[in-house]
Design a protein around this motif. Structure first.
Motif, PDB file in Angstrom:
ATOM      1  N   GLN A  20       0.847  -1.191   0.000  1.00  0.00           N
ATOM      2  CA  GLN A  20       0.000   0.000   0.000  1.00  0.00           C
ATOM      3  C   GLN A  20       0.882   1.241   0.000  1.00  0.00           C
ATOM      4  O   GLN A  20       1.784   1.380   0.830  1.00  0.00           O
ATOM      5  N   ALA A  21       0.621   2.131  -0.948  1.00  0.00           N
ATOM      6  CA  ALA A  21       1.380   3.377  -1.056  1.00  0.00           C
ATOM      7  C   ALA A  21       0.424   4.561  -0.912  1.00  0.00           C
ATOM      8  O   ALA A  21      -0.639   4.597  -1.545  1.00  0.00           O
ATOM      9  N   LEU A  22       0.790   5.507  -0.060  1.00  0.00           N
ATOM     10  CA  LEU A  22       0.002   6.710   0.159  1.00  0.00           C
ATOM     11  C   LEU A  22       0.828   7.926  -0.239  1.00  0.00           C
ATOM     12  O   LEU A  22       2.050   7.903  -0.183  1.00  0.00           O
ATOM     13  N   LYS A  23       0.128   8.981  -0.609  1.00  0.00           N
ATOM     14  CA  LYS A  23       0.791  10.216  -1.029  1.00  0.00           C
ATOM     15  C   LYS A  23       0.248  11.380  -0.220  1.00  0.00           C
ATOM     16  O   LYS A  23      -0.973  11.527  -0.078  1.00  0.00           O
ATOM     17  N   ILE A  24       1.159  12.193   0.289  1.00  0.00           N
ATOM     18  CA  ILE A  24       0.787  13.375   1.064  1.00  0.00           C
ATOM     19  C   ILE A  24       1.552  14.580   0.534  1.00  0.00           C
ATOM     20  O   ILE A  24       2.736  14.481   0.203  1.00  0.00           O
ATOM     21  N   LEU A  25       0.875  15.710   0.474  1.00  0.00           N
ATOM     22  CA  LEU A  25       1.539  16.970   0.164  1.00  0.00           C
ATOM     23  C   LEU A  25       1.816  17.718   1.461  1.00  0.00           C
ATOM     24  O   LEU A  25       0.955  17.783   2.357  1.00  0.00           O
ATOM     25  N   VAL A  26       3.025  18.255   1.572  1.00  0.00           N
ATOM     26  CA  VAL A  26       3.392  19.118   2.688  1.00  0.00           C
ATOM     27  C   VAL A  26       3.388  20.545   2.159  1.00  0.00           C
ATOM     28  O   VAL A  26       4.178  20.882   1.269  1.00  0.00           O
ATOM     29  N   VAL A  27       2.471  21.349   2.663  1.00  0.00           N
ATOM     30  CA  VAL A  27       2.289  22.699   2.137  1.00  0.00           C
ATOM     31  C   VAL A  27       2.473  23.717   3.258  1.00  0.00           C
ATOM     32  O   VAL A  27       2.479  23.376   4.446  1.00  0.00           O
ATOM     33  N   GLY A  28       2.594  24.963   2.866  1.00  0.00           N
ATOM     34  CA  GLY A  28       2.770  26.028   3.841  1.00  0.00           C
ATOM     35  C   GLY A  28       3.385  27.232   3.175  1.00  0.00           C
ATOM     36  O   GLY A  28       3.816  27.186   2.022  1.00  0.00           O
ATOM     37  N   SER A  29       3.438  28.324   3.898  1.00  0.00           N
ATOM     38  CA  SER A  29       3.965  29.565   3.352  1.00  0.00           C
ATOM     39  C   SER A  29       5.483  29.504   3.198  1.00  0.00           C
ATOM     40  O   SER A  29       6.137  28.555   3.649  1.00  0.00           O
ATOM     41  N   PHE A  30       6.039  30.494   2.581  1.00  0.00           N
ATOM     42  CA  PHE A  30       7.467  30.600   2.316  1.00  0.00           C
ATOM     43  C   PHE A  30       8.270  30.537   3.617  1.00  0.00           C
ATOM     44  O   PHE A  30       7.995  31.253   4.571  1.00  0.00           O
ATOM     45  N   GLY A  31       9.253  29.615   3.656  1.00  0.00           N
ATOM     46  CA  GLY A  31      10.173  29.555   4.793  1.00  0.00           C
ATOM     47  C   GLY A  31       9.625  28.924   6.046  1.00  0.00           C
ATOM     48  O   GLY A  31      10.194  29.083   7.130  1.00  0.00           O
ATOM     49  N   VAL A  32       8.531  28.155   5.926  1.00  0.00           N
ATOM     50  CA  VAL A  32       7.887  27.618   7.132  1.00  0.00           C
ATOM     51  C   VAL A  32       8.516  26.313   7.607  1.00  0.00           C
ATOM     52  O   VAL A  32       8.252  25.859   8.722  1.00  0.00           O
ATOM     53  N   GLY A 110      -3.927  12.241  -6.737  1.00  0.00           N
ATOM     54  CA  GLY A 110      -3.640  10.991  -6.047  1.00  0.00           C
ATOM     55  C   GLY A 110      -3.293  11.138  -4.580  1.00  0.00           C
ATOM     56  O   GLY A 110      -3.045  10.148  -3.895  1.00  0.00           O
ATOM     57  N   SER A 111      -3.307  12.370  -4.075  1.00  0.00           N
ATOM     58  CA  SER A 111      -2.964  12.596  -2.672  1.00  0.00           C
ATOM     59  C   SER A 111      -4.133  12.263  -1.764  1.00  0.00           C
ATOM     60  O   SER A 111      -5.289  12.519  -2.099  1.00  0.00           O
ATOM     61  N   ILE A 112      -3.815  11.696  -0.592  1.00  0.00           N
ATOM     62  CA  ILE A 112      -4.882  11.417   0.375  1.00  0.00           C
ATOM     63  C   ILE A 112      -5.154  12.615   1.270  1.00  0.00           C
ATOM     64  O   ILE A 112      -6.153  12.665   1.981  1.00  0.00           O
ATOM     65  N   GLY A 113      -4.237  13.591   1.282  1.00  0.00           N
ATOM     66  CA  GLY A 113      -4.419  14.744   2.131  1.00  0.00           C
ATOM     67  C   GLY A 113      -3.196  15.637   2.146  1.00  0.00           C
ATOM     68  O   GLY A 113      -2.190  15.359   1.486  1.00  0.00           O
ATOM     69  N   SER A 137     -11.037  20.204  -1.573  1.00  0.00           N
ATOM     70  CA  SER A 137     -11.851  19.149  -0.971  1.00  0.00           C
ATOM     71  C   SER A 137     -11.031  17.942  -0.538  1.00  0.00           C
ATOM     72  O   SER A 137     -11.460  16.794  -0.697  1.00  0.00           O
ATOM     73  N   LEU A 138      -9.859  18.175   0.018  1.00  0.00           N
ATOM     74  CA  LEU A 138      -9.022  17.095   0.527  1.00  0.00           C
ATOM     75  C   LEU A 138      -8.836  17.266   2.030  1.00  0.00           C
ATOM     76  O   LEU A 138      -8.787  18.389   2.536  1.00  0.00           O
ATOM     77  N   PRO A 139      -8.732  16.157   2.766  1.00  0.00           N
ATOM     78  CA  PRO A 139      -8.463  16.272   4.199  1.00  0.00           C
ATOM     79  C   PRO A 139      -7.117  16.959   4.426  1.00  0.00           C
ATOM     80  O   PRO A 139      -6.173  16.770   3.657  1.00  0.00           O
ATOM     81  N   PHE A 140      -7.055  17.748   5.476  1.00  0.00           N
ATOM     82  CA  PHE A 140      -5.778  18.337   5.841  1.00  0.00           C
ATOM     83  C   PHE A 140      -5.653  18.435   7.351  1.00  0.00           C
ATOM     84  O   PHE A 140      -6.653  18.490   8.082  1.00  0.00           O
ATOM     85  N   ALA A 141      -4.413  18.404   7.789  1.00  0.00           N
ATOM     86  CA  ALA A 141      -4.093  18.616   9.193  1.00  0.00           C
ATOM     87  C   ALA A 141      -3.136  19.798   9.276  1.00  0.00           C
ATOM     88  O   ALA A 141      -2.382  20.061   8.333  1.00  0.00           O
ATOM     89  N   VAL A 142      -3.170  20.500  10.386  1.00  0.00           N
ATOM     90  CA  VAL A 142      -2.307  21.669  10.585  1.00  0.00           C
ATOM     91  C   VAL A 142      -1.244  21.330  11.618  1.00  0.00           C
ATOM     92  O   VAL A 142      -1.558  20.813  12.696  1.00  0.00           O
ATOM     93  N   ALA A 143       0.007  21.599  11.265  1.00  0.00           N
ATOM     94  CA  ALA A 143       1.131  21.348  12.171  1.00  0.00           C
ATOM     95  C   ALA A 143       1.821  22.671  12.463  1.00  0.00           C
ATOM     96  O   ALA A 143       2.313  23.341  11.546  1.00  0.00           O
ATOM     97  N   VAL A 189      -2.690  10.926   8.287  1.00  0.00           N
ATOM     98  CA  VAL A 189      -3.074   9.645   7.700  1.00  0.00           C
ATOM     99  C   VAL A 189      -4.297   9.076   8.431  1.00  0.00           C
ATOM    100  O   VAL A 189      -5.255   8.595   7.797  1.00  0.00           O
ATOM    101  N   GLU A 190      -4.286   9.136   9.743  1.00  0.00           N
ATOM    102  CA  GLU A 190      -5.409   8.609  10.527  1.00  0.00           C
ATOM    103  C   GLU A 190      -6.683   9.420  10.274  1.00  0.00           C
ATOM    104  O   GLU A 190      -7.784   8.854  10.169  1.00  0.00           O
TER     105      GLU A 190
END
Length: 202
Positions: A20-32, A110-113, A137-143, A189-190
């Motif tokens: 099983q392979a999952l794909k996640i994007l890590v996003v955020g503002s410049f320099g975060v 193809g990203s899950i979130g 319309s994708l799930p996201f979490a904030v870190a 992921v959860e």
């Protein structure tokens, strides 16, 4: 501080048990801290597309509070982390500047979130990023990436400032630390798995 041993042969290739392979994007503002997070958790040498910050970016990229930043991602960061004997996670770090946002359109397929990194020293820079997620319309979490000179805020204040729904995961992370970053990814992921299960029931 934990760090991945990228030189170990067993980390270079997927285990034969992975199915099983999952794909996640890590996003955020410049320099975060997106490049730092991907690098801290990746079990392979991460692919980076960084270019030196030049005078041409003066007045375009805000370096306030980023005195040590000399390079910026212009396409993507890529890393891989094995979460279990059967599951692998592929990470794609995206550029934070608006002029690179068109790249998201291809990366998000193809990203899950998405894991959204936030720097509380420049929290207002995250508002446009979060607005972009509303149309995907994708799930996201904030870190919340805790820099040494970051002020500390309560979860309630952060949720209000970022206008988060009660169910949206909100975690604190040190993007330099492998364990901390991995836990942030697992929380996403959860969360994505719970949403998918609810959709199946509905």
């Amino acid at each position: 501080m934990d760090s991945a041993d990228n030189s170990a042969p067993e980390r270079r290739y997927l285990a034969p048990t992975v199915d099983q392979a999952l794909k996640i994007l890590v996003v955020g503002s410049f320099g975060v801290g997106k490049t730092t997070l991907v690098g801290s958790v990746s079990e392979i040498d991460p692919l980076r597309t960084e270019e030196t910050i030049t005078q041409a970016s003066t007045g375009v990229d805000d370096l306030t509070g980023l005195s040590g930043k000399t390079a910026t991602t212009v396409a993507m960061d890529f890393g891989r982390i094995t979460l279990s004997s059967r599951m692998v996670l592929y990470l794609f770090g995206t550029p934070g500047q608006r002029r690179f946002w068109d790249l998201w359109e291809g990366l998000v397929i193809g990203s899950i979130g998405l894991l959204v990194l936030v720097d509380t020293r420049r929290i207002e820079d995250s508002f446009e990023i979060l607005d972009q997620l509303d149309v995907r319309s994708l799930p996201f979490a904030v870190a919340i990436n805790q820099f040494p000179d970051s002020a500390h805020y309560s979860e309630a204040d952060l949720r209000e400032a970022l206008d988060l729904l009660p169910e949206t995961p909100l975690v604190h992370v040190d993007a330099r630390d492998r364990h901390s970053s991995t836990q942030a990814l697992i929380s996403l992921v959860e969360y994505a798995a719970r949403i998918k299960a609810q959709e199946k029931v509905a």
